[in-house]
Design a protein around this motif. Structure first.
Motif, PDB file in Angstrom:
ATOM      1  N   SER A 189     -37.031  21.409  -1.412  1.00  0.00           N
ATOM      2  CA  SER A 189     -36.251  20.491  -2.248  1.00  0.00           C
ATOM      3  C   SER A 189     -35.211  21.248  -3.064  1.00  0.00           C
ATOM      4  O   SER A 189     -34.122  20.727  -3.336  1.00  0.00           O
ATOM      5  N   ASP A 225     -37.293  15.944   2.471  1.00  0.00           N
ATOM      6  CA  ASP A 225     -38.528  15.181   2.632  1.00  0.00           C
ATOM      7  C   ASP A 225     -38.594  14.417   3.953  1.00  0.00           C
ATOM      8  O   ASP A 225     -39.678  14.240   4.514  1.00  0.00           O
ATOM      9  N   TYR A 226     -37.441  13.939   4.467  1.00  0.00           N
ATOM     10  CA  TYR A 226     -37.450  13.094   5.651  1.00  0.00           C
ATOM     11  C   TYR A 226     -37.058  13.837   6.922  1.00  0.00           C
ATOM     12  O   TYR A 226     -37.680  13.658   7.965  1.00  0.00           O
ATOM     13  N   ILE A 227     -35.988  14.624   6.828  1.00  0.00           N
ATOM     14  CA  ILE A 227     -35.450  15.212   8.062  1.00  0.00           C
ATOM     15  C   ILE A 227     -35.587  16.734   8.099  1.00  0.00           C
ATOM     16  O   ILE A 227     -35.206  17.359   9.088  1.00  0.00           O
ATOM     17  N   ASN A 228     -36.103  17.315   7.013  1.00  0.00           N
ATOM     18  CA  ASN A 228     -36.346  18.765   6.973  1.00  0.00           C
ATOM     19  C   ASN A 228     -35.096  19.592   7.301  1.00  0.00           C
ATOM     20  O   ASN A 228     -35.199  20.672   7.881  1.00  0.00           O
ATOM     21  N   ASP A 278     -31.348   8.271  -3.247  1.00  0.00           N
ATOM     22  CA  ASP A 278     -32.394   9.081  -2.612  1.00  0.00           C
ATOM     23  C   ASP A 278     -31.914   9.797  -1.355  1.00  0.00           C
ATOM     24  O   ASP A 278     -32.721  10.330  -0.588  1.00  0.00           O
ATOM     25  N   ALA A 279     -30.591   9.837  -1.158  1.00  0.00           N
ATOM     26  CA  ALA A 279     -30.064  10.573  -0.007  1.00  0.00           C
ATOM     27  C   ALA A 279     -30.295  12.071  -0.145  1.00  0.00           C
ATOM     28  O   ALA A 279     -30.382  12.782   0.861  1.00  0.00           O
ATOM     29  N   ASP A 314     -32.011   6.583   7.321  1.00  0.00           N
ATOM     30  CA  ASP A 314     -32.448   7.837   6.703  1.00  0.00           C
ATOM     31  C   ASP A 314     -32.514   8.983   7.702  1.00  0.00           C
ATOM     32  O   ASP A 314     -32.331  10.143   7.330  1.00  0.00           O
ATOM     33  N   HIS A 315     -32.780   8.659   8.958  1.00  0.00           N
ATOM     34  CA  HIS A 315     -32.930   9.687   9.975  1.00  0.00           C
ATOM     35  C   HIS A 315     -31.777   9.725  10.979  1.00  0.00           C
ATOM     36  O   HIS A 315     -31.708  10.634  11.804  1.00  0.00           O
ATOM     37  N   THR A 335     -34.130  13.999  -7.426  1.00  0.00           N
ATOM     38  CA  THR A 335     -34.352  15.317  -6.829  1.00  0.00           C
ATOM     39  C   THR A 335     -33.710  16.427  -7.647  1.00  0.00           C
ATOM     40  O   THR A 335     -34.335  17.466  -7.918  1.00  0.00           O
ATOM     41  N   TYR A 339     -26.233   8.156   3.748  1.00  0.00           N
ATOM     42  CA  TYR A 339     -27.542   8.671   4.154  1.00  0.00           C
ATOM     43  C   TYR A 339     -27.481   9.477   5.447  1.00  0.00           C
ATOM     44  O   TYR A 339     -28.187  10.467   5.615  1.00  0.00           O
ATOM     45  N   LEU A 396     -34.074  12.863   0.957  1.00  0.00           N
ATOM     46  CA  LEU A 396     -34.407  12.812   2.383  1.00  0.00           C
ATOM     47  C   LEU A 396     -33.976  14.075   3.130  1.00  0.00           C
ATOM     48  O   LEU A 396     -34.474  14.344   4.219  1.00  0.00           O
TER      49      LEU A 396
END
Length: 800
Positions: free
Chosen positions: A324, A316-319, A309-310, A240-241, A343, A275, A313
């Motif tokens: 959103s 939400d995960y990597i800004n 959910d890519a 994810d990151h 999303t 991702y 993220l």
């Protein structure tokens, strides 16, 4: 009389009650249950122009989209597409899986008349067959069984398979899903599996060679995960990151070719963006790759879906996106059509209100989505009256389908070691056979991941019982380990006792989904826990009697200890062989099948794990001691190299004919055949210039003979070594082509290879552009070599 009056009065009262009930009862309304769109037997007011099969799909799609409200449009942009009951459109779940058989997934419901589906070996093994026809047939069976379940209301028609990422590092938990480390081999697998899945009726107005793919699809395939995606969770990194730092050279040469082939040759109707970030840019927001490359340059006709959910993220995960709503905008502007996740559904209207997206952009994505659904026949009426509508439960788990699953395992097993031709064993009466190991009675473990409910299981233990059934065998079984982790010694003593009393021993060991799977990468290439101790104990107890080690895994293992031990005469890699894997293993050991599989990924020693898994560079770097990746670039010595695989027969090659020299196509023609060159320069190539490289192809003829003693299948691999191999990022060698043949003992056959100099001899430079190097190229088949000189193009020679 009184009783008679009573009866009459009761009858009158009953009549009044019945009349009153009829007068005041609410009228019964016949409720129409929406099962599929454009039902000719349904309400007439639900038959719209988009149901009219006599007009073009494009016109039908435009009509459908024009009838949707903005809310309804946004609800169609996620994998859980909502119903539009006023238009007669039922809900649709896009997410289905069919990697090696119809699999458990959100759109698939096993049960009822379809409780099971044929389970084939995972691609990591079936690709070792080097058999294009086999891959295509597997795809056909998956699509047939998928359609059969769809007709029962138990499956969708969009399967997010295959996974064609390059197996760059053996520690990756999803290596098992992939067709190996070589871009040529992965491309071939992608093309033939996807064509098998999609089948369909091709456009009869054009030859299939130039058709834009089947007008109607049996199942929609999806090539994933685009691109440079091969790390899930390793140390402090997770998918994810993770930011894949990839050179343009590696992208064009290694990571993207299989996707290009999947789109251009396989004509896949879907591509999934991954991702990870690529050089800082989340893949689902990568306009240059999703739109300019995949859709425009490669001519993609289908829908692009996010991994699940890519989209979420990205904010939400990597800004990467500030909100959103911006994330929704970024992916839609980049060319992504479908959000696996919520999303877009949750934030789509807000993004529209903020003018980050607009209705025309939404409509563009809906066209891509509904065109695929049109091609699947979802708006053509009752499925039972359409092509493939007759498929049903009787087409699941057929004898032919299950035989193909067994045949796939047979063709793909890889014989890694066979000292002094110890195998095959002879079937002898009353043989005392010890079958030892936690995988000896494997069932679900043989399936690997992305599995369904198989038609049956044939474990290795059951396979041996079947193969030896006419010889009154005495088969004993001890687990040796409780599971693949093998953390205790409890079962080892019993295993030693069984080995000591046996005439021959088969150890069936390896790893499982507890060590490797999606979201779980490995730290070690060694057998886990006390498995090596178990092997040593059993070998010692066998006291010189025959011992075979069978490995189940989805990726390479360092079993050098077994390879170096002369008491272990033979080693077989069985991957995750599917529902009938145990039978194939037993057949191979006792000579009913002559192993013909060849590795699709190099096997390394444990010191390979010293390499930083997050390093995405394929090329070696002498200054840092980095050895490079895969057989094309790896500068150290592997345990077994790509293409390794033994046989019970002795196959020999002779180079029948190949040119001594060829003239390289004009440099302009080479550039016109390079996507990167076309995209980054103002070439303005004409059609004939784009096709010129193909027209310069030549033939290589190889004679292969089976010197016996057994008949068997054999895969002939043609490699080339460029003139500057190993210098400035030039591969040490590379696969040109491959063919699988069956030869009786003593028989021979000529193999014809068609070689395109630009594609097959060309190498990619730092700029990502593929060209043919001048000088002496070495063509190789086994130990046979042929030097081919590539000369510079000269005016008046070879000009098209």
């Amino acid at each position: 009389m009184k009783s008679t009056e009573t009866v009459i009065l009761a009858c009158i009262l009953l009549g009044v009650m019945l009349l009153t009930t009829q007068l005041f009862e609410k009228p019964r309304i016949k409720v129409y249950k929406l099962q599929y769109a454009c039902d000719p037997d349904g309400p007439a007011d639900l038959l719209f122009p988009f149901c009219n099969t006599s007009i073009s799909d494009d016109d039908r799609v435009e009509d459908l989209i024009s009838r949707l409200t903005i809310q309804e449009k946004i609800e169609q942009l996620v994998n859980t597409a909502a119903n539009v009951s006023r238009l007669g459109i039922p809900p649709y779940q896009w997410w289905g899986e069919g990697l090696h058989g119809v699999a458990i997934s959100p759109s698939v419901y096993f049960g009822g008349a379809t409780p099971a589906a044929t389970s084939f070996p995972l691609p990591c093994l079936s690709v070792c067959s080097y058999n294009r026809t086999l891959w295509n047939k597997i795809g056909q069976v998956v699509s047939t069984e998928g359609r059969a379940m769809y007709n029962q209301g138990r499956s969708g028609l969009t399967y997010w398979s295959p996974n064609i990422n390059i197996a760059r590092d053996p520690r990756w938990g999803r290596t098992q899903e992939t067709p190996g480390e070589d871009p040529k081999l992965s491309s071939g697998y992608a093309v033939h599996f996807v064509k098998g899945l999609q089948e369909g009726d091709y456009d009869q107005n054009q030859p299939q060679a130039v058709s834009r793919g089947p007008r109607r699809l049996k199942i929609s395939a999806c090539c994933k995960h685009f691109t440079a995606h091969d790390l899930d969770r390793w140390k402090d990194y997770d998918r994810d990151h993770f930011d894949s730092k990839v050179t343009q050279q590696d992208l064009e040469d290694t990571y993207n070719p299989s996707f290009k082939s999947c789109v251009k040759e396989g004509q896949s109707s879907s591509v999934m963006c991954s991702y990870n970030r690529l050089n800082g840019i989340p893949m689902c927001t990568h306009y240059e790759l999703l739109t300019l490359t995949v859709r425009n340059q490669w001519g993609f006709d289908g829908y692009i879906v996010s991994d699940c959910d890519a989209v979420a993220l990205i904010h939400d995960y990597i800004n990467y996106a500030p909100t959103s709503e911006d994330a929704v905008s970024y992916v839609m502007l980049a060319g992504m059509d479908l959000n696996c996740g919520s999303t877009t559904l949750v934030h789509g209207l807000a993004a529209l209100d903020k003018k980050l997206i607009w209705e025309g952009l939404i409509d563009m994505h809906l066209r891509n989505l509904f065109r695929v659904r049109m091609r699947l026949g979802m708006f053509d009426g009752n499925p039972s009256t359409l092509p493939y509508g007759s498929l049903g439960p009787e087409d699941m788990c057929t004898e032919d389908n299950q035989h193909l699953a067994l045949e796939a395992a047979r063709q793909s097993l890889v014989l890694l070691k066979n000292e002094k031709n110890a195998l095959p064993w002879k079937k002898t009466h009353g043989l005392k056979l010890a079958v030892i190991g936690h995988h000896a009675d494997a069932t679900r473990e043989m399936l690997g991941n992305y599995e369904g409910y198989p038609c049956k299981f044939v474990s290795p233990l059951q396979g041996f019982a079947k193969v030896l059934s006419d010889h009154s065998p005495r088969i004993s079984h001890e687990r040796g380990c409780s599971d693949a982790a093998c953390e205790d010694q409890f079962y080892i003593y019993a295993a030693k006792e069984a080995a000591a009393q046996a005439d021959a021993v088969v150890l069936v060991l390896g790893i499982s989904q507890a060590q490797e799977k999606e979201g779980r990468d490995r730290d070690s290439l060694l057998l886990p826990g006390r498995q090596m101790e178990l092997v040593s104990s059993v070998v010692e107890a066998s006291a010189g009697r025959p011992v075979v080690l069978v490995l189940l895994s989805g990726s390479p293992l360092d079993v050098s200890f077994a390879n170096d031990d002369p008491r272990i005469q033979s080693i077989i890699w069985a991957g995750y062989p599917g529902q009938s894997g145990g039978e194939a293993i037993a057949e191979a050991i006792f000579g009913l099948v002559n192993p013909g599989g060849r590795l699709a990924q190099s096997w390394y020693y444990e010191n390979y794990t010293n390499i930083d898994m997050s390093n995405m560079n394929m090329r070696p770097n002498a200054s840092t001691g980095y050895p490079g990746r895969t057989y094309r670039f790896f500068t150290d010595t592997p345990l077994w190299e790509f293409g390794h695989g033994l046989s019970y027969s002795d196959f020999k090659y002779t180079m029948v004919s190949a040119p001594q020299s060829i003239m390289a196509p004009h440099l302009r023609y080479q550039l016109c055949s390079s996507d990167r060159a076309v995209m980054t320069s103002d070439l303005n190539c004409l059609h004939y210039e784009k096709e010129a490289c193909k027209e310069s192809s030549f033939h290589v003829r190889v004679w292969v003979i089976n010197h016996g003693p057994l008949s068997g299948d054999h895969s002939v691999l043609l490699f080339s070594k460029p003139p500057s191999r190993g210098i400035d990022g030039i591969p040490l060698k590379q696969l040109v082509s491959f063919e699988r043949v069956h030869l009786e003992a003593g028989a021979g056959q000529e193999i014809l290879f068609k070689v395109n100099p630009c594609e097959d001899l060309g190498t990619v430079g730092d700029d990502g552009i593929r060209t043919v190097e001048l000088g002496e190229h070495t063509l190789m088949v086994g130990m046979v070599q042929h030097v081919l000189t590539v000369e510079n193009w000269r005016e008046g020679h070879g000009e098209l």
